[in-house]
Design an enzyme around this catalytic site. Structure first.
Site, PDB file in Angstrom:
ATOM      1  N   TYR A  47       0.826  -1.208   0.000  1.00 48.44           N
ATOM      2  CA  TYR A  47       0.000   0.000   0.000  1.00 48.44           C
ATOM      3  C   TYR A  47       0.863   1.262   0.000  1.00 48.44           C
ATOM      4  O   TYR A  47       0.372   2.348  -0.305  1.00 48.44           O
ATOM      5  CB  TYR A  47      -0.915   0.045   1.220  1.00 48.44           C
ATOM      6  CG  TYR A  47      -1.908  -1.083   1.343  1.00 48.44           C
ATOM      7  CD1 TYR A  47      -2.021  -2.075   0.365  1.00 48.44           C
ATOM      8  CD2 TYR A  47      -2.740  -1.171   2.457  1.00 48.44           C
ATOM      9  CE1 TYR A  47      -2.926  -3.112   0.501  1.00 48.44           C
ATOM     10  CE2 TYR A  47      -3.654  -2.211   2.601  1.00 48.44           C
ATOM     11  CZ  TYR A  47      -3.735  -3.177   1.631  1.00 48.44           C
ATOM     12  OH  TYR A  47      -4.633  -4.201   1.782  1.00 48.44           O
ATOM     13  N   HIS A 110       0.637 -11.839   3.439  1.00 49.99           N
ATOM     14  CA  HIS A 110      -0.486 -11.341   2.647  1.00 49.99           C
ATOM     15  C   HIS A 110      -1.257 -12.439   1.914  1.00 49.99           C
ATOM     16  O   HIS A 110      -2.468 -12.314   1.701  1.00 49.99           O
ATOM     17  CB  HIS A 110       0.007 -10.294   1.643  1.00 49.99           C
ATOM     18  CG  HIS A 110      -0.990  -9.222   1.368  1.00 49.99           C
ATOM     19  ND1 HIS A 110      -0.632  -7.925   1.054  1.00 49.99           N
ATOM     20  CD2 HIS A 110      -2.334  -9.228   1.361  1.00 49.99           C
ATOM     21  CE1 HIS A 110      -1.720  -7.197   0.875  1.00 49.99           C
ATOM     22  NE2 HIS A 110      -2.769  -7.970   1.043  1.00 49.99           N
TER      23      HIS A 110
END
Length: 276
Positions: A47, A110
């Protein structure tokens, strides 16, 4: 009715979480979310806003002396490209430098994309945690067989598992498994990326409770013992979503919503929970 869920600490209980993926003004949005009582911020290395999130948290705590830094949780995640022991080890060190923190709150893997590397990454996170650089470690997009793999190797299970979850994909068997093993479940895309917000059944409940469809879906997660991660690009939307904590759905309506399950996936091109 809400099933058993772990609640040993303030973080390890179901609560609204604020997601910061692709936010244009991440710093200000995090400040606003915190001002409305949100205490979990969900970020990731990919991000590219860990530093902004941490700065917002620090500034908020400085401006609100009754709120301590340890009252707020910042989550980050190790991407597929950094899986493997050495890469994950260095990724944690880099996140520590970016945030300026001596210890990261929560680090997740993730996705389970690489069968060998994901175990190496898990070992790296366990070692970092043992040496005091991470408070809690977990995973994202892990299905039951991925968790069973960890058990088969005699390794500790994750404290958190972040998966897609909503009234339209409510994973009853998976949820029971996680709760029975003391794993907190966090839900990304609890609002189905907007695809199911106009469902007539949802609109009927929205009318009944005088709440937005988003409120109903977020409330459903909370009453299932799941922490929903919502994203909002304006203070108005953040304020509206926080109202999900201000009412309860009737048990009968929860039972009805349980029947909505259609294993809906909001982004079929990226669904790593099905990986071997």
């Amino acid at each position: 009715m809400k099933p058993f869920s772990p609640s040993q600490t303030n973080f390890e209980k179901e609560q609204l979480c604020f997601g910061v993926y692709q936010l244009k003004d991440c710093y200000q949005q995090v400040i606003e979310a915190l001002s409305l009582g949100i205490r979990v911020i969900d970020s990731a290395i990919t991000y590219r806003n860990e530093k902004e999130c941490e700065q917002a948290i620090q500034d908020f705590c400085h401006q609100n002396v009754n709120i301590k830094r340890e009252d707020i949780t910042l989550i980050t995640k190790i991407p597929d490209s950094l899986q493997g022991f050495e890469r994950t080890w260095k990724a944690v060190e880099q996140s520590l430098r970016r945030t300026g923190r001596p210890k990261l709150d929560v680090v997740l893997i993730h996705s389970p994309k690489w069968p060998v590397r994901r175990i190496e990454s898990w070992r790296a996170l366990l070692q970092h945690q043992k040496e005091g650089r991470i408070n809690k470690i977990g995973v994202s997009n892990y299905n039951i067989h991925h968790l069973e793999e960890i058990i088969s190797l005699g390794l500790p299970l994750p404290a958190i598992n972040q998966v897609e979850f909503s009234a339209f994909n409510n994973r009853p068997t998976f949820l029971s498994y996680c709760f029975n093993h003391g794993i907190l479940v966090q839900a990304f895309s609890p609002l189905t990326r907007g695809y199911r917000l106009s469902d007539i059944r949802l609109l009927d409940l929205s009318l009944k409770y005088n709440k937005t469809p988003a409120n109903i879906l977020l409330r459903y997660c909370l009453q299932k013992g799941v922490s929903p991660i919502f994203k909002a690009s304006s203070f108005v939307h953040i304020h509206e979503n926080v109202k999900a904590e201000q009412f309860m759905l009737d048990p009968s309506d929860m039972d009805v919503m349980d029947t909505w399950d259609e294993e809906f996936v909001s982004k079929p091109t990226w669904n790593p929970i099905i990986l071997p």
